[in-house]
Design an enzyme around this catalytic site. Structure first.
Site, PDB file in Angstrom:
ATOM      1  N   ASP A  18      -7.051  65.753  -7.686  1.00  0.00           N
ATOM      2  CA  ASP A  18      -5.666  66.178  -7.570  1.00  0.00           C
ATOM      3  C   ASP A  18      -5.386  67.090  -8.764  1.00  0.00           C
ATOM      4  O   ASP A  18      -6.159  67.111  -9.732  1.00  0.00           O
ATOM      5  CB  ASP A  18      -4.765  64.940  -7.583  1.00  0.00           C
ATOM      6  CG  ASP A  18      -3.298  65.283  -7.692  1.00  0.00           C
ATOM      7  OD1 ASP A  18      -2.814  66.061  -6.863  1.00  0.00           O
ATOM      8  OD2 ASP A  18      -2.650  64.778  -8.625  1.00  0.00           O
ATOM      9  N   ASP A  20      -1.636  68.177 -10.309  1.00  0.00           N
ATOM     10  CA  ASP A  20      -0.518  67.770 -11.155  1.00  0.00           C
ATOM     11  C   ASP A  20      -0.604  66.292 -11.516  1.00  0.00           C
ATOM     12  O   ASP A  20      -0.664  65.430 -10.633  1.00  0.00           O
ATOM     13  CB  ASP A  20       0.812  68.046 -10.446  1.00  0.00           C
ATOM     14  CG  ASP A  20       1.055  69.532 -10.253  1.00  0.00           C
ATOM     15  OD1 ASP A  20       1.249  70.221 -11.261  1.00  0.00           O
ATOM     16  OD2 ASP A  20       1.025  69.995  -9.103  1.00  0.00           O
TER      17      ASP A  20
END
Length: 221
Positions: A18, A20
Site C-alpha cells: 500500500d 499512504d
C-alpha cells in the site's frame, strides 16, 4: 516486528505495498483537503475524517450518499487539491532504502490514490517509482475489494498467495486477506495500537530482505 519467525522461514515471490501510511505519510495533507471539502458540504469533520483513509475518493463520497452531489466531479476536485498540497508528505522512515533493496520486478505499489496523485506524493517523499503501480483508475472496485492486489500480482507474473502484502489501514487489510496473500501490518504511522493476528512491522530499519532463486525472505536485524 511481531511473530517474525514465521517470515524468517517463508519465501515470497513478490512484495506488494500500500502507499499512504505504509511507505509514506500524507495524513496531514489529506485531512486538510478533506476538511475543506467536508465543511463545504455540511459534513461533520470529526466523525468523517477517520473514514477517508485507505479508500478511493469516489468511494468515500459515494458512501455518504449526499443528495445532488456529482461524485466523479467531487473526486476530481479532491485529487487536484491533493496534488497541489504535498506539504508534510514524507517517507515512512527507512521505506525508500528498503524498496530500493528489492529487485525491481518483484515488488509493486497498490494504492487507492489516482495515478497522478500517487506519483506526486512518491516524488515528494522520495519513494522510488515501481515498475508496477496499481492505482484508483486501474480497478472498478477499490479496497476492501482485492482487485488491486490481484492485478498487481498478475502484472508481476505471480499468484497472490505467493505474495507478502504490506498494509496499514483496515480496508487494505481486508483487501489483502481477501486476495489470499500473507500480510504484514506496518504500524509506523499508527497513533493507537492495532489488535491483529497478523505480523506487525514498526520500522523498515529493523528488517532486511534476503533475495535468492526461491524469492524474497524478510528477516529481523
Amino acid at each position: 516486528m511481531s511473530d517474525h519467525s514465521v517470515f524468517n522461514s517463508t519465501y515470497h515471490r513478490a512484495f506488494l505495498f500500500d502507499m499512504d501510511g505504509t511507505v509514506l505519510t500524507s495524513i496531514a495533507a489529506a485531512e486538510r483537503v478533506w476538511t475543506t471539502w467536508a465543511v463545504r458540504h455540511g459534513v461533520d469533520v470529526e466523525t468523517f475524517l477517520p473514514t477517508i483513509h485507505g479508500t478511493r475518493a469516489i468511494d468515500t463520497i459515494r458512501r455518504l450518499g449526499l443528495p445532488g452531489v456529482d461524485a466523479e466531479a467531487e473526486a476530481a476536485w479532491i485529487t487536484e487539491a491533493e496534488i497541489d498540497d504535498v506539504d508534510g508528505v514524507f517517507e515512512v522512515a527507512g521505506a525508500a532504502d528498503f524498496l530500493k533493496s528489492l529487485p525491481a520486478h518483484q515488488w509493486a505499489i497498490v494504492t487507492s490514490a489516482p495515478r497522478e496523485l500517487a506519483l506526486r506524493r512518491m516524488a515528494a517523499a522520495g519513494i522510488p517509482e515501481p515498475e508496477v503501480l496499481v492505482t484508483a483508475e486501474d480497478v472498478t472496485a477499490g479496497k476492501p475489494d482485492p482487485a488491486g492486489y490481484k492485478l498487481a500480482a498478475r502484472r508481476l507474473g505471480v499468484e497472490p498467495a505467493q505474495c507478502l502484502i504490506f498494509e496499514d489501514a483496515t480496508v487494505g487489510i481486508l483487501a489483502a486477506e481477501a486476495a489470499g496473500a500473507d500480510l504484514m501490518i506496518v504500524t509506523a504511522t499508527h497513533e493507537q495500537p492495532i489488535e491483529t493476528s497478523h505480523a506487525t512491522l514498526a520500522s523498515y530499519e529493523s528488517v532486511q530482505v534476503q533475495v535468492n532463486a526461491a524469492g524474497l525472505r524478510l528477516h529481523a536485524i
